[in-house]
Design an enzyme around this catalytic site. Structure first.
Site, mmCIF file in Angstrom:
data_model
loop_
_atom_site.group_PDB
_atom_site.id
_atom_site.type_symbol
_atom_site.label_atom_id
_atom_site.label_comp_id
_atom_site.label_asym_id
_atom_site.label_seq_id
_atom_site.Cartn_x
_atom_site.Cartn_y
_atom_site.Cartn_z
ATOM 1 N N ARG A 189 0.420 -1.906 7.230
ATOM 2 C CA ARG A 189 0.924 -0.650 6.649
ATOM 3 C C ARG A 189 1.928 0.070 7.566
ATOM 4 O O ARG A 189 2.427 1.124 7.212
ATOM 5 C CB ARG A 189 -0.254 0.276 6.318
ATOM 6 C CG ARG A 189 -1.219 -0.331 5.290
ATOM 7 C CD ARG A 189 -2.113 0.699 4.663
ATOM 8 N NE ARG A 189 -1.311 1.758 4.075
ATOM 9 C CZ ARG A 189 -1.831 2.892 3.587
ATOM 10 N NH1 ARG A 189 -3.123 3.077 3.609
ATOM 11 N NH2 ARG A 189 -1.051 3.811 3.078
ATOM 12 N N ASP A 210 0.814 -1.229 0.000
ATOM 13 C CA ASP A 210 0.000 0.000 0.000
ATOM 14 C C ASP A 210 0.842 1.271 0.000
ATOM 15 O O ASP A 210 0.295 2.361 0.197
ATOM 16 C CB ASP A 210 -0.883 0.024 1.257
ATOM 17 C CG ASP A 210 -2.168 -0.778 1.097
ATOM 18 O OD1 ASP A 210 -3.025 -0.338 0.317
ATOM 19 O OD2 ASP A 210 -2.292 -1.831 1.739
ATOM 20 N N HIS A 269 -12.188 6.015 4.511
ATOM 21 C CA HIS A 269 -11.695 7.179 5.252
ATOM 22 C C HIS A 269 -12.696 8.331 5.166
ATOM 23 O O HIS A 269 -13.565 8.349 4.301
ATOM 24 C CB HIS A 269 -10.375 7.666 4.636
ATOM 25 C CG HIS A 269 -9.207 6.756 4.836
ATOM 26 N ND1 HIS A 269 -8.404 6.329 3.799
ATOM 27 C CD2 HIS A 269 -8.693 6.196 5.958
ATOM 28 C CE1 HIS A 269 -7.439 5.563 4.275
ATOM 29 N NE2 HIS A 269 -7.591 5.456 5.583
ATOM 30 N N GLU A 284 -0.441 9.462 1.722
ATOM 31 C CA GLU A 284 -1.168 10.435 2.553
ATOM 32 C C GLU A 284 -1.478 9.896 3.943
ATOM 33 O O GLU A 284 -1.537 10.651 4.916
ATOM 34 C CB GLU A 284 -2.482 10.829 1.865
ATOM 35 C CG GLU A 284 -3.323 11.769 2.691
ATOM 36 C CD GLU A 284 -4.622 12.187 2.001
ATOM 37 O OE1 GLU A 284 -5.448 11.314 1.714
ATOM 38 O OE2 GLU A 284 -4.787 13.389 1.752
ATOM 39 N N ASP A 285 -1.677 8.579 4.026
ATOM 40 C CA ASP A 285 -2.084 7.995 5.309
ATOM 41 C C ASP A 285 -0.983 8.011 6.357
ATOM 42 O O ASP A 285 -1.253 7.796 7.535
ATOM 43 C CB ASP A 285 -2.564 6.551 5.094
ATOM 44 C CG ASP A 285 -3.854 6.521 4.308
ATOM 45 O OD1 ASP A 285 -4.709 7.393 4.550
ATOM 46 O OD2 ASP A 285 -4.004 5.631 3.448
ATOM 47 N N CYS A 323 -5.019 10.411 -1.681
ATOM 48 C CA CYS A 323 -4.214 9.379 -1.007
ATOM 49 C C CYS A 323 -2.796 9.287 -1.551
ATOM 50 O O CYS A 323 -1.902 8.786 -0.877
ATOM 51 C CB CYS A 323 -4.816 7.991 -1.197
ATOM 52 S SG CYS A 323 -6.568 7.881 -1.096
ATOM 53 N N ARG A 339 -9.864 2.914 10.770
ATOM 54 C CA ARG A 339 -8.406 3.130 10.757
ATOM 55 C C ARG A 339 -7.919 4.138 11.795
ATOM 56 O O ARG A 339 -6.755 4.139 12.152
ATOM 57 C CB ARG A 339 -7.978 3.613 9.367
ATOM 58 C CG ARG A 339 -8.235 2.617 8.241
ATOM 59 C CD ARG A 339 -7.302 1.439 8.340
ATOM 60 N NE ARG A 339 -7.553 0.473 7.281
ATOM 61 C CZ ARG A 339 -7.021 0.547 6.065
ATOM 62 N NH1 ARG A 339 -6.243 1.567 5.752
ATOM 63 N NH2 ARG A 339 -7.279 -0.386 5.185
HETATM 64 N N1 GLY Z 1 -5.590 0.285 0.051
HETATM 65 C C1 GLY Z 1 -5.625 1.409 0.889
HETATM 66 C C2 GLY Z 1 -5.833 1.043 2.294
HETATM 67 O O1 GLY Z 1 -6.632 0.167 2.549
HETATM 68 O O2 GLY Z 1 -5.231 1.549 3.195
#
Ligand code: GLY
Length: 269
Positions: A93, A68, A168, A73-74, A256, A138
């Site tokens: 992640r 990922d 999100h 951005e996450d 993202c 998340r």
């Molecule tokens: N594929 C993006 C996420 O699930 O974080």
């Protein structure tokens, strides 16, 4: 809205290349096969668009232990002089952050989140001096409260909202201009956004809710033609269509794929 800082295109944008095994990424729906090679081509076009807009784009290499990783951005939220390096909500992640921390170090004072806090940057929407933070699968409330403390160092307020659907907060809504929110109709309670003085426009395409505004230009997914048509009727906005269909299959969208660093004395989304 009373913003102390003017809205402007970012100074610098961080992106992260597409892992060769992006098809093994986190996603809700596995019905469509992801073509990582095609995703790379689309990512190159996204980067070229940012370059063509005169932005300073920094590319962080992909890491195939992190399928990922392109959804950079996450992994960080910039609040001004400070930034939070997140602890992503998906355990798979969490290795993504090391390279992002190194990449961001030269621009911001970094603050790192520790367990059990979680936060994904996709759950954070900046509007002027306010950060809307979605609690979601998340992002947990403790993660949102940590961000509140760091944001206060840069004079920003945090408003916590509940993410009802989609991965999100920014799967459901984004800014198309400094005081203009687009949202997928019926997907969230827009009261807090209205109360903050934002004009709220519903769109009928789920991917249309995630647009990326860069100063006077707004990038819209080519899978959202009705949204592009709607926004192209706005004054002072130039719409550019971008094909990010492979990223949509991975629950991703336009915002993202980058972290935007504001110009000194200005804010950006
Ligand atoms: N594929 C993006 C996420 O699930 O974080």
């Amino acid at each position: 809205m009373s913003d102390r800082l003017p809205f402007a295109a970012p100074l610098t944008v961080l992106v992260r290349d597409v892992a060769s095994n992006m098809d093994r990424c986190e996603r809700e729906n596995h019905s469509q096969e992801i073509d990582a090679a095609r995703a790379r081509t689309q990512h190159d076009a996204y980067v070229k668009t940012l370059n063509d807009l005169g932005l300073d784009v920094h590319r962080i290499p992909a890491d195939d232990t992190c399928p990922d990783c392109c959804f950079i951005e996450d992994t960080a939220v910039i609040t001004g002089k400070n930034a939070v390096v997140t602890r992503p909500g998906a355990a798979s992640r969490r290795h993504e952050i090391a390279a992002v921390r190194s990449g961001l170090n030269q621009w911001c004072t970094l603050h790192t989140m520790e367990a059990p806090l979680t936060l994904d940057g996709g759950d954070v929407l900046r509007a002027g001096n306010r950060l809307f933070v979605g609690t979601s699968s998340r992002t947990n409330p403790q993660g949102a409260e940590f961000l509140r403390k760091i944001a206060a160092l840069d004079g920003l307020d945090v408003v916590v909202v509940n993410v009802r659907g989609g991965l999100h907060l920014k799967s459901s809504c984004t800014l198309a201009g400094p005081d203009h929110l687009v949202h997928f109709a019926g997907s969230l309670d827009i009261t807090p956004f209205r109360d903050a003085g934002l004009r709220c426009t519903p769109v009928i395409e789920p991917f249309g809710a995630n647009v990326l505004v860069l100063g006077p230009v707004v990038l819209v997914s080519s899978r959202s033609p009705a949204t592009a048509d709607l926004l192209s009727r706005e004054k002072n906005i130039a719409v550019r269509l971008i094909d990010v269909s492979e990223f949509h299959k991975a629950d991703g969208a336009l915002t993202c794929l980058s972290i935007r660093i504001p110009r000194p004395g200005a804010w950006c989304t």
